[in-house]
Motif scaffolding. Structure first.
Motif, PDB file in Angstrom:
ATOM      1  N   LYS A 158       0.825  -1.208   0.000  1.00  0.00           N
ATOM      2  CA  LYS A 158       0.000   0.000   0.000  1.00  0.00           C
ATOM      3  C   LYS A 158       0.860   1.258   0.000  1.00  0.00           C
ATOM      4  O   LYS A 158       0.568   2.250  -0.709  1.00  0.00           O
ATOM      5  CB  LYS A 158      -0.914  -0.028   1.226  1.00  0.00           C
ATOM      6  CG  LYS A 158      -1.858   1.167   1.310  1.00  0.00           C
ATOM      7  CD  LYS A 158      -2.738   1.041   2.547  1.00  0.00           C
ATOM      8  CE  LYS A 158      -3.680   2.247   2.646  1.00  0.00           C
ATOM      9  NZ  LYS A 158      -4.554   2.175   3.861  1.00  0.00           N
ATOM     10  N   LYS A 159       1.920   1.233   0.784  1.00  0.00           N
ATOM     11  CA  LYS A 159       2.823   2.400   0.840  1.00  0.00           C
ATOM     12  C   LYS A 159       3.509   2.634  -0.500  1.00  0.00           C
ATOM     13  O   LYS A 159       3.706   3.772  -0.938  1.00  0.00           O
ATOM     14  CB  LYS A 159       3.862   2.174   1.938  1.00  0.00           C
ATOM     15  CG  LYS A 159       4.802   3.347   2.135  1.00  0.00           C
ATOM     16  CD  LYS A 159       5.770   3.045   3.272  1.00  0.00           C
ATOM     17  CE  LYS A 159       6.746   4.213   3.463  1.00  0.00           C
ATOM     18  NZ  LYS A 159       7.705   3.933   4.575  1.00  0.00           N
ATOM     19  N   TYR A 160       3.860   1.533  -1.186  1.00  0.00           N
ATOM     20  CA  TYR A 160       4.532   1.654  -2.482  1.00  0.00           C
ATOM     21  C   TYR A 160       3.631   2.316  -3.509  1.00  0.00           C
ATOM     22  O   TYR A 160       4.046   3.245  -4.225  1.00  0.00           O
ATOM     23  CB  TYR A 160       4.963   0.279  -2.963  1.00  0.00           C
ATOM     24  CG  TYR A 160       5.552   0.270  -4.351  1.00  0.00           C
ATOM     25  CD1 TYR A 160       6.855   0.707  -4.581  1.00  0.00           C
ATOM     26  CD2 TYR A 160       4.779  -0.153  -5.440  1.00  0.00           C
ATOM     27  CE1 TYR A 160       7.388   0.706  -5.862  1.00  0.00           C
ATOM     28  CE2 TYR A 160       5.313  -0.137  -6.718  1.00  0.00           C
ATOM     29  CZ  TYR A 160       6.607   0.272  -6.924  1.00  0.00           C
ATOM     30  OH  TYR A 160       7.128   0.291  -8.193  1.00  0.00           O
ATOM     31  N   PHE A 161       2.375   1.884  -3.573  1.00  0.00           N
ATOM     32  CA  PHE A 161       1.467   2.459  -4.560  1.00  0.00           C
ATOM     33  C   PHE A 161       1.085   3.888  -4.191  1.00  0.00           C
ATOM     34  O   PHE A 161       0.907   4.734  -5.061  1.00  0.00           O
ATOM     35  CB  PHE A 161       0.199   1.594  -4.683  1.00  0.00           C
ATOM     36  CG  PHE A 161       0.412   0.350  -5.497  1.00  0.00           C
ATOM     37  CD1 PHE A 161       0.456   0.420  -6.875  1.00  0.00           C
ATOM     38  CD2 PHE A 161       0.568  -0.878  -4.887  1.00  0.00           C
ATOM     39  CE1 PHE A 161       0.645  -0.713  -7.629  1.00  0.00           C
ATOM     40  CE2 PHE A 161       0.758  -2.015  -5.632  1.00  0.00           C
ATOM     41  CZ  PHE A 161       0.802  -1.951  -7.020  1.00  0.00           C
ATOM     42  N   THR A 162       0.998   4.194  -2.859  1.00  0.00           N
ATOM     43  CA  THR A 162       0.693   5.563  -2.437  1.00  0.00           C
ATOM     44  C   THR A 162       1.835   6.503  -2.784  1.00  0.00           C
ATOM     45  O   THR A 162       1.620   7.627  -3.257  1.00  0.00           O
ATOM     46  CB  THR A 162       0.415   5.589  -0.930  1.00  0.00           C
ATOM     47  OG1 THR A 162      -0.619   4.667  -0.623  1.00  0.00           O
ATOM     48  CG2 THR A 162      -0.019   6.981  -0.491  1.00  0.00           C
ATOM     49  N   LYS A 163       3.065   6.083  -2.580  1.00  0.00           N
ATOM     50  CA  LYS A 163       4.243   6.891  -2.902  1.00  0.00           C
ATOM     51  C   LYS A 163       4.338   7.124  -4.397  1.00  0.00           C
ATOM     52  O   LYS A 163       4.645   8.229  -4.866  1.00  0.00           O
ATOM     53  CB  LYS A 163       5.495   6.178  -2.390  1.00  0.00           C
ATOM     54  CG  LYS A 163       6.783   6.966  -2.615  1.00  0.00           C
ATOM     55  CD  LYS A 163       7.954   6.196  -2.037  1.00  0.00           C
ATOM     56  CE  LYS A 163       9.262   6.934  -2.287  1.00  0.00           C
ATOM     57  NZ  LYS A 163      10.430   6.184  -1.728  1.00  0.00           N
ATOM     58  N   GLY A 171       1.803   9.755  -5.377  1.00  0.00           N
ATOM     59  CA  GLY A 171       2.198  11.122  -5.010  1.00  0.00           C
ATOM     60  C   GLY A 171       3.205  11.706  -5.965  1.00  0.00           C
ATOM     61  O   GLY A 171       3.183  12.913  -6.266  1.00  0.00           O
ATOM     62  N   LYS A 172       4.133  10.912  -6.459  1.00  0.00           N
ATOM     63  CA  LYS A 172       5.107  11.411  -7.428  1.00  0.00           C
ATOM     64  C   LYS A 172       4.427  11.847  -8.714  1.00  0.00           C
ATOM     65  O   LYS A 172       4.784  12.856  -9.326  1.00  0.00           O
ATOM     66  CB  LYS A 172       6.124  10.327  -7.734  1.00  0.00           C
ATOM     67  CG  LYS A 172       7.099  10.082  -6.586  1.00  0.00           C
ATOM     68  CD  LYS A 172       8.114   9.030  -7.000  1.00  0.00           C
ATOM     69  CE  LYS A 172       9.120   8.785  -5.862  1.00  0.00           C
ATOM     70  NZ  LYS A 172      10.121   7.774  -6.250  1.00  0.00           N
ATOM     71  N   LYS A 173       3.426  11.096  -9.137  1.00  0.00           N
ATOM     72  CA  LYS A 173       2.730  11.484 -10.355  1.00  0.00           C
ATOM     73  C   LYS A 173       1.965  12.781 -10.159  1.00  0.00           C
ATOM     74  O   LYS A 173       1.887  13.622 -11.068  1.00  0.00           O
ATOM     75  CB  LYS A 173       1.772  10.368 -10.788  1.00  0.00           C
ATOM     76  CG  LYS A 173       2.496   9.133 -11.303  1.00  0.00           C
ATOM     77  CD  LYS A 173       1.507   8.074 -11.758  1.00  0.00           C
ATOM     78  CE  LYS A 173       2.249   6.841 -12.281  1.00  0.00           C
ATOM     79  NZ  LYS A 173       1.289   5.793 -12.727  1.00  0.00           N
TER      80      LYS A 173
END
Length: 589
Positions: free
Chosen positions: A579-584, A587-589
């Motif tokens: 979940k943290k990976y997809f949230t991060k 945010g970059k996008k």
């Protein structure tokens, strides 16, 4: 044996015996429910039920052993892990494989005894089970007449009693007699009666009082004929005797089930497979031989020969059959030689019976010499070739005695030059007419349909023989796979118990049921593929073990590393990382 081995083995034996009894009882209950309506309610003795249940317990033990090993291994190593005994063993420098060694040796010995049981004990028990079940099925239910209900337990009779004073005295009785096989044409009514067994309960006497007997002759009469005869007879007392042979348990011999594959050991199954293989090959061989005669366009220079593998198998089968026949003939000869001396008439009669076809050929030559004045019999040299030629000439409807046989047909020898061209044109016009073409087409279509039906019948017969051959192969390989399943279940249960570290009957029972259902489904699937010929029988029977063996090796590898495969925190942390990976990334996008 070290103390550690005694500790681990002792903690395994108790749960194994307990789980084996429980699993055997569950499987026994499931198996008995299939025959519940057939074995209960027939007045059988207690020892008959004990005998049948003992047969069922032994016959289902090969299926109960793998599940018992799986469950007991899970419980044993789950308890050791839950009480930190397994951790103490590892901390003392003893590896997990060394801890599994005593139970592993026990399971290997258990698998060997399971193989012996499958090969020698279970076939004999299955034979007894089939025989006893057949006898129970043939036995009629116990004589229990209920009030107001027609009772059809006695063959060819239907009895209704409206009221029962006790087990003997009956009131208001109606009896339909179907012994004539003409329907409800014979009816007996009585006010009361008594039903009493006699002659060691082999017969039942029904005494009827104050009633009437109605009988109608059932004839299929035309409309103009007079009606069928109808008679009514009153009686003050009438006695009827019923045979109770159908209510007795008659034990049949075990020879009736000698062809069932479930009652054979490996040696007997292999002998049956050899015989079935020769039968299938002979069936294919004669199909090739007989097929050529079905096609009218085959000539002498165009032959339909069987393949080489079929011919080789046929030659081997014929040699074996000839060897057995020679052994039998030698045994018969020796038996005849060992008999008491006979008089001259008996010896001459025996010699006539033992004469071969050569003697009949010699007699034929003697008769022909006397009739046609040919050269004397003494001047003819008889050997195997001349005898064979004589037999062929006798069986040929067109032959010359002691002469050459012509290979040319009458049509080939006819002189076609004498036929005029007008005659030939007339014959051609007959064959080229519309009626002749329609008739020829009809004949060709019927011949094609006949050939297709014949080929379909032959194909169905070969398919049935091959399917039965594969079933015998499956029964052969099951002797090994059911025993080896104990080792596979141990390799799954012991590492899995060390991983989950939960004892008792909670988590181990759940995992045991799951893996046993998977094992059972894979076994049924593999055997079905083998029966239908989709895969080889040896691969189909070993399919479940081959699929679950890598699973056991995986669990063993994870148990050696103390992996937390069933820890909820592990999967929760893994979910948070994903979940943290997809949230991060979002945010970059």
């Amino acid at each position: 044996m070290k103390k550690l081995d005694k500790l681990i083995l002792g903690s395994f034996i108790g749960p194994f015996l307990l789980t084996f009894i429980v699993v055997d009882f569950i499987l026994l209950t499931v198996n008995m429910l299939r025959y519940f309506d057939e074995i209960f309610g027939k007045g059988l003795g207690f020892m008959i039920y004990v005998e049948l249940i003992s047969y069922f317990v032994i016959s289902i033990s090969p299926m109960a052993l793998p599940l018992a090993v799986l469950l007991s291994a899970l419980m044993t190593f789950g308890n050791l892990g839950e009480h930190f005994e397994l951790t103490a063993i590892k901390s003392s420098g003893i590896s997990l494989l060394r801890a599994l060694l005593p139970i592993g040796i026990f399971v290997i010995i258990l698998s060997f005894f399971a193989y012996l049981s499958n090969n020698y004990l279970v076939p004999k028990v299955n034979l007894k089970t089939f025989s006893l079940l057949y006898d129970i099925r043939m036995k009629s239910p116990a004589l229990d007449i209920q009030e107001g209900v027609f009772y059809n337990g006695i063959p060819n009779y239907s009895i209704k009693v409206n009221r029962k004073l006790d087990d003997v005295t009956l009131m208001d009785i109606i009896i339909y007699d179907h012994t004539s096989g003409q329907g409800n044409t014979n009816v007996i009514l009585a006010d009361s009666g008594r039903m009493e067994p006699f002659f060691n309960d082999r017969y039942m006497q029904l005494s009827l009082f104050n009633g009437y007997s109605y009988q109608e002759s059932s004839t299929q009469r035309p409309i103009r004929e007079k009606p069928a005869d109808f008679s009514r007879t009153s009686f003050s007392q009438n006695r009827m005797i019923f045979s109770l042979d159908a209510f007795n348990l008659n034990r049949t011999t075990d020879d009736q089930w000698s062809n069932n594959r479930s009652i054979k050991n490996i040696a007997e199954i292999r002998n049956d497979l050899d015989s079935m293989d020769r039968d299938i090959n002979s069936f294919r061989y004669y199909n090739y031989i007989n097929t050529e005669s079905n096609y009218s366009y085959f000539s002498r220079l165009r032959k339909l020969s069987p393949p080489d593998d079929i011919l080789n198998k046929k030659a081997i089968g014929d040699s074996i059959r000839n060897a057995k026949w020679q052994e039998k003939m030698m045994a018969d000869r020796s038996e005849v030689d060992s008999m008491d001396p006979m008089d001259e008439d008996d010896s001459q009669h025996l010699e006539q019976q033992l004469d071969g076809p050569e003697d009949h050929i010699l007699e034929f030559y003697q008769e022909q010499d006397s009739l046609h004045g040919a050269e004397t019999f003494d001047s003819i040299i008889i050997n195997n070739d001349t005898i064979t030629e004589a037999i062929v000439s006798l069986n040929d409807p067109v032959h010359d005695y002691m002469g050459e046989q012509s290979d040319r047909s009458p049509l080939e020898t006819a002189d076609l030059s004498t036929i005029s061209q007008e005659r030939i044109d007339k014959l051609d016009s007959i064959f080229n007419s519309r009626e002749a073409n329609v008739r020829a087409s009809s004949i060709a279509l019927n011949s094609a349909r006949t050939l297709k039906n014949q080929f379909n019948i032959q194909k169905t017969k070969i398919d049935n023989l091959e399917r039965e051959f594969r079933r015998f192969e499956i029964a052969w390989y099951q002797k090994y796979t059911q025993a080896f399943a104990c080792i596979v279940m141990f390799m799954i249960g012991a590492p899995l118990g060390a991983i989950i570290k939960k004892g008792g009957l909670g988590m181990p029972v759940l995992f045991s049921i799951i893996f046993f259902i998977i094992f059972y489904m894979l076994t049924i699937t593999g055997e079905k593929w083998a029966k239908e010929g989709i895969t080889d029988p040896i691969l189909g029977t070993w399919f479940a073990n081959l699929c679950l063996l890598p699973v056991g090796m995986f669990f063993l590898k994870q148990a050696r590393k103390d992996a937390r495969l069933f820890d909820a925190d592990l999967y929760h942390s893994l979910f948070l990382k994903i979940k943290k990976y997809f949230t991060k990334d979002k945010g970059k996008k």
